[in-house]
Scaffold this motif. Structure first.
Motif, PDB file in Angstrom:
ATOM      1  N   ARG A 201     -15.605   2.675  15.722  1.00 48.80           N
ATOM      2  CA  ARG A 201     -14.976   1.692  14.836  1.00 48.80           C
ATOM      3  C   ARG A 201     -13.720   2.257  14.180  1.00 48.80           C
ATOM      4  O   ARG A 201     -12.718   1.563  14.003  1.00 48.80           O
ATOM      5  N   LEU A 202     -13.784   3.543  13.837  1.00 50.35           N
ATOM      6  CA  LEU A 202     -12.594   4.190  13.266  1.00 50.35           C
ATOM      7  C   LEU A 202     -11.480   4.269  14.309  1.00 50.35           C
ATOM      8  O   LEU A 202     -10.307   4.030  14.006  1.00 50.35           O
ATOM      9  N   ALA A 203     -11.861   4.595  15.549  1.00 48.39           N
ATOM     10  CA  ALA A 203     -10.865   4.694  16.622  1.00 48.39           C
ATOM     11  C   ALA A 203     -10.172   3.350  16.854  1.00 48.39           C
ATOM     12  O   ALA A 203      -8.973   3.301  17.151  1.00 48.39           O
ATOM     13  N   SER A 204     -10.942   2.270  16.703  1.00 45.32           N
ATOM     14  CA  SER A 204     -10.356   0.934  16.885  1.00 45.32           C
ATOM     15  C   SER A 204      -9.316   0.627  15.808  1.00 45.32           C
ATOM     16  O   SER A 204      -8.475  -0.264  15.978  1.00 45.32           O
ATOM     17  N   MET A 205      -9.386   1.394  14.695  1.00 43.67           N
ATOM     18  CA  MET A 205      -8.405   1.243  13.622  1.00 43.67           C
ATOM     19  C   MET A 205      -7.279   2.271  13.760  1.00 43.67           C
ATOM     20  O   MET A 205      -6.401   2.362  12.902  1.00 43.67           O
ATOM     21  N   GLY A 206      -7.331   3.065  14.834  1.00 42.05           N
ATOM     22  CA  GLY A 206      -6.326   4.098  15.045  1.00 42.05           C
ATOM     23  C   GLY A 206      -6.586   5.363  14.253  1.00 42.05           C
ATOM     24  O   GLY A 206      -5.684   6.185  14.077  1.00 42.05           O
ATOM     25  N   ILE A 207      -7.813   5.542  13.783  1.00 42.82           N
ATOM     26  CA  ILE A 207      -8.180   6.698  12.952  1.00 42.82           C
ATOM     27  C   ILE A 207      -8.988   7.684  13.775  1.00 42.82           C
ATOM     28  O   ILE A 207     -10.056   7.329  14.300  1.00 42.82           O
ATOM     29  N   MET A 208      -8.518   8.920  13.879  1.00 46.54           N
ATOM     30  CA  MET A 208      -9.172   9.931  14.710  1.00 46.54           C
ATOM     31  C   MET A 208      -9.540  11.205  13.950  1.00 46.54           C
ATOM     32  O   MET A 208     -10.245  12.059  14.467  1.00 46.54           O
ATOM     33  N   THR A 209      -9.059  11.358  12.700  1.00 48.69           N
ATOM     34  CA  THR A 209      -9.317  12.579  11.931  1.00 48.69           C
ATOM     35  C   THR A 209      -9.707  12.234  10.493  1.00 48.69           C
ATOM     36  O   THR A 209      -9.499  11.118  10.029  1.00 48.69           O
ATOM     37  N   MET A 210     -10.229  13.220   9.789  1.00 49.59           N
ATOM     38  CA  MET A 210     -10.593  13.035   8.387  1.00 49.59           C
ATOM     39  C   MET A 210      -9.357  12.768   7.518  1.00 49.59           C
ATOM     40  O   MET A 210      -9.418  11.992   6.567  1.00 49.59           O
ATOM     41  N   GLU A 211      -8.244  13.406   7.848  1.00 46.82           N
ATOM     42  CA  GLU A 211      -7.022  13.156   7.076  1.00 46.82           C
ATOM     43  C   GLU A 211      -6.593  11.692   7.213  1.00 46.82           C
ATOM     44  O   GLU A 211      -6.162  11.064   6.231  1.00 46.82           O
ATOM     45  N   GLU A 212      -6.742  11.148   8.410  1.00 46.03           N
ATOM     46  CA  GLU A 212      -6.351   9.754   8.624  1.00 46.03           C
ATOM     47  C   GLU A 212      -7.268   8.799   7.864  1.00 46.03           C
ATOM     48  O   GLU A 212      -6.839   7.736   7.416  1.00 46.03           O
ATOM     49  N   ILE A 213      -8.548   9.190   7.708  1.00 42.17           N
ATOM     50  CA  ILE A 213      -9.449   8.383   6.873  1.00 42.17           C
ATOM     51  C   ILE A 213      -8.979   8.444   5.419  1.00 42.17           C
ATOM     52  O   ILE A 213      -8.901   7.430   4.723  1.00 42.17           O
ATOM     53  N   ALA A 214      -8.673   9.663   4.954  1.00 41.80           N
ATOM     54  CA  ALA A 214      -8.243   9.855   3.560  1.00 41.80           C
ATOM     55  C   ALA A 214      -6.954   9.093   3.255  1.00 41.80           C
ATOM     56  O   ALA A 214      -6.787   8.600   2.135  1.00 41.80           O
ATOM     57  N   ARG A 215      -6.071   8.994   4.235  1.00 41.57           N
ATOM     58  CA  ARG A 215      -4.776   8.327   4.027  1.00 41.57           C
ATOM     59  C   ARG A 215      -4.828   6.833   4.349  1.00 41.57           C
ATOM     60  O   ARG A 215      -3.853   6.114   4.094  1.00 41.57           O
ATOM     61  N   ALA A 216      -5.938   6.370   4.898  1.00 42.54           N
ATOM     62  CA  ALA A 216      -6.025   4.972   5.349  1.00 42.54           C
ATOM     63  C   ALA A 216      -6.084   4.000   4.174  1.00 42.54           C
ATOM     64  O   ALA A 216      -6.418   4.371   3.039  1.00 42.54           O
ATOM     65  N   ASP A 217      -5.773   2.741   4.458  1.00 43.15           N
ATOM     66  CA  ASP A 217      -5.873   1.682   3.461  1.00 43.15           C
ATOM     67  C   ASP A 217      -7.354   1.456   3.125  1.00 43.15           C
ATOM     68  O   ASP A 217      -8.145   1.105   4.013  1.00 43.15           O
ATOM     69  N   GLU A 218      -7.731   1.655   1.878  1.00 43.76           N
ATOM     70  CA  GLU A 218      -9.143   1.565   1.494  1.00 43.76           C
ATOM     71  C   GLU A 218      -9.703   0.164   1.684  1.00 43.76           C
ATOM     72  O   GLU A 218     -10.868   0.003   2.072  1.00 43.76           O
ATOM     73  N   ASP A 219      -8.926  -0.854   1.410  1.00 38.37           N
ATOM     74  CA  ASP A 219      -9.403  -2.232   1.600  1.00 38.37           C
ATOM     75  C   ASP A 219      -9.778  -2.481   3.051  1.00 38.37           C
ATOM     76  O   ASP A 219     -10.774  -3.158   3.338  1.00 38.37           O
ATOM     77  N   ALA A 220      -8.980  -1.925   3.977  1.00 42.47           N
ATOM     78  CA  ALA A 220      -9.270  -2.093   5.407  1.00 42.47           C
ATOM     79  C   ALA A 220     -10.586  -1.397   5.769  1.00 42.47           C
ATOM     80  O   ALA A 220     -11.395  -1.924   6.551  1.00 42.47           O
ATOM     81  N   LEU A 221     -10.812  -0.222   5.181  1.00 42.94           N
ATOM     82  CA  LEU A 221     -12.062   0.508   5.447  1.00 42.94           C
ATOM     83  C   LEU A 221     -13.270  -0.254   4.902  1.00 42.94           C
ATOM     84  O   LEU A 221     -14.308  -0.343   5.560  1.00 42.94           O
ATOM     85  N   TYR A 222     -13.141  -0.795   3.697  1.00 41.61           N
ATOM     86  CA  TYR A 222     -14.250  -1.562   3.116  1.00 41.61           C
ATOM     87  C   TYR A 222     -14.522  -2.833   3.922  1.00 41.61           C
ATOM     88  O   TYR A 222     -15.669  -3.273   4.039  1.00 41.61           O
ATOM     89  N   GLN A 223     -13.472  -3.409   4.507  1.00 36.12           N
ATOM     90  CA  GLN A 223     -13.646  -4.616   5.305  1.00 36.12           C
ATOM     91  C   GLN A 223     -14.461  -4.321   6.564  1.00 36.12           C
ATOM     92  O   GLN A 223     -15.270  -5.145   7.009  1.00 36.12           O
ATOM     93  N   VAL A 224     -14.281  -3.137   7.137  1.00 34.46           N
ATOM     94  CA  VAL A 224     -14.973  -2.754   8.364  1.00 34.46           C
ATOM     95  C   VAL A 224     -16.353  -2.166   8.083  1.00 34.46           C
ATOM     96  O   VAL A 224     -17.334  -2.479   8.758  1.00 34.46           O
ATOM     97  N   PHE A 225     -16.455  -1.325   7.047  1.00 27.92           N
ATOM     98  CA  PHE A 225     -17.691  -0.574   6.814  1.00 27.92           C
ATOM     99  C   PHE A 225     -18.497  -1.044   5.608  1.00 27.92           C
ATOM    100  O   PHE A 225     -19.601  -0.545   5.372  1.00 27.92           O
ATOM    101  N   GLY A 226     -17.976  -1.971   4.826  1.00 29.93           N
ATOM    102  CA  GLY A 226     -18.697  -2.430   3.651  1.00 29.93           C
ATOM    103  C   GLY A 226     -18.840  -1.313   2.637  1.00 29.93           C
ATOM    104  O   GLY A 226     -17.958  -0.458   2.483  1.00 29.93           O
ATOM    105  N   ILE A 227     -19.979  -1.267   1.960  1.00 31.43           N
ATOM    106  CA  ILE A 227     -20.193  -0.276   0.908  1.00 31.43           C
ATOM    107  C   ILE A 227     -20.208   1.149   1.448  1.00 31.43           C
ATOM    108  O   ILE A 227     -19.936   2.115   0.730  1.00 31.43           O
ATOM    109  N   ASP A 228     -20.509   1.306   2.766  1.00 33.90           N
ATOM    110  CA  ASP A 228     -20.539   2.641   3.362  1.00 33.90           C
ATOM    111  C   ASP A 228     -19.151   3.289   3.374  1.00 33.90           C
ATOM    112  O   ASP A 228     -19.043   4.511   3.550  1.00 33.90           O
TER     113      ASP A 228
END
Length: 421
Positions: A201-228
């Motif tokens: 699911r992260l790869a589908s968002m173009g995210i492949m590393t922990m740094e990319e998660i940290a720099r990602a748009d948080e709203d987009a992450l919550y939309q995909v993963f919910g509270i997780d």
């Protein structure tokens, strides 16, 4: 927040290492697989020795996936032996750390809050890790790896990723080191709690590393993963708010008791019903032994792999709270008849007792035969006493003697594997 120091210790290729030690062999140089030779080549290896991992063989592979060119010893699982080794090693931990500061994560892995022990022993965390690891090696022959971190997550990652590349098998991380050394690490599945599904699911968002998660748009992450997403973001930065005190204080809001098994072959509808009855009786005896009752039952039935259909499941709510086999089994059989396709072969089953509570809260309905329930419970208590004194197979039902029955064989196992000598 108070600065704390955590340690995570793992016993390297634990089952395989125990089998090597028992044979007087070096676990680090001996090719050994822990798997039941009586099962087919499709059976999963419970463990492989470090030397086989060095050849690129995956730890939880199936026997047929081991290259034919590799010579190795196949050791039958001996679960009781592994439990005894684990208990002996836990006793070593207790020589240094109080049980209140130890969380047993699995049979071969523990977390420890060592913050208050470092000034007590006048040593640093790495020196303490060395002491404990050397004692484990001296008394059991098992090699351990350790991770040290400023929170529980970092201690785990330090062990899982950093310690593997350290000559002394010890890794250390704080938040800054984590960001500097592991933000670009791949694959993401090397990180604790990032499975293949999350990684995809992260790869589908173009995210492949922990740094990319940290720099990602948080709203987009919550939309995909919910509270997780909250935990994912915290871990990307190397943060973890849970402490050892939180773990020790945690109490689940709801609880359940379950039993599951993979069958040795494809079973038909009637054979599957027999197994469900056996498993239900085992759960009723467990509840009687623990002094608890249940309010609902869930069945999961997995069909044969050849059918390409994963499973069906359903839940039956009862009008009573009980641990009586005679009371519960009609609900279970009715549910089984309702959800299972009679024409399909069965390979996996699980029975779960939901919403369990103390038997002081046992409830009956207007149609309950109180005398019969009391007779059932007396029989269950008697059966438990006999089994505890003479063994689980000292007393069995007639259904357990049928060819398709599995209870008597499972009574000789721990966690679905042979106890061993």
């Amino acid at each position: 927040m108070e600065n704390r120091t955590y340690m995570c210790i793992d016993l390297k290729s634990f089952y395989a290492s125990v089998e090597c030690v028992e044979r007087g062999l070096d676990p680090l140089t001996t090719n050994l697989v822990v798997a039941d030779p009586e099962r087919s080549e499709k059976t999963i290896c419970l463990a492989i020795s470090p030397s086989m991992k060095a050849l690129g063989i995956k730890n939880r592979c199936r026997v047929f996936q081991i290259p034919k060119s590799v010579e190795y010893i196949m050791a039958q699982p001996r679960m009781k032996l592994y439990i005894n080794y684990s208990a002996d090693i836990y006793a070593i931990y207790l020589r240094y750390i109080a049980k209140e500061d130890i969380h047993v994560y699995s049979i071969d892995e523990v977390f420890m809050d060592v913050t208050n022990y470092l000034p007590l022993y006048h040593i640093n965390a790495k020196e303490l890790a060395v002491k404990i690891m050397e004692e484990i090696k001296e008394y059991t022959g098992i090699t351990a790896t350790a991770g040290i971190g400023t929170n529980l997550y970092l201690a785990k990652i330090a062990m899982d990723i950093m310690a593997k590349h350290a000559k002394d098998n010890i890794g250390y991380l704080d938040e800054l080191l984590y960001q500097r050394m592991l933000w670009s690490h791949k694959p993401l599945t090397d990180f604790w709690r990032v499975g293949s599904g999350i990684a995809k699911r992260l790869a589908s968002m173009g995210i492949m590393t922990m740094e990319e998660i940290a720099r990602a748009d948080e709203d987009a992450l919550y939309q995909v993963f919910g509270i997780d997403a909250e935990l994912l973001i915290d871990h990307a930065w190397g943060r973890e708010t849970t402490s050892m005190a939180d773990i020790k204080a945690y109490k689940s809001k709801s609880s359940s008791l379950s039993s599951g098994q993979v069958l040795p072959r494809d079973y038909n509808f009637e054979e599957g019903k027999l197994i469900v009855k056996e498993m239900t009786e085992t759960l009723c005896l467990d509840m009687t032994d623990k002094g608890i009752v249940t309010q609902s039952i869930t069945l999961m039935i997995g069909y044969s792999n050849e059918l390409g259909i994963k499973h069906v499941n359903g839940t039956a709510s009862m009008t009573v709270c009980s641990n009586s086999y005679g009371t519960i089994i009609p609900y279970v059989l009715n549910l089984y008849e309702r959800i299972v396709d009679k024409e399909k072969s069965i390979r996996r089953l699980s029975v779960t007792c939901n919403k369990i509570c103390d038997e002081t809260y046992e409830q009956y309905d207007l149609f309950t035969d109180y005398a019969q329930v009391e007779r059932d419970k007396k029989l269950q208590r008697t059966a438990l006493e006999v089994k505890k004194r003479f063994g689980k197979n000292a007393i069995v039902r007639g259904m357990d003697l049928q060819e398709a029955g599995t209870t008597m064989e499972r009574n000789k196992q721990i966690g679905g594997h042979k106890v061993g000598e």
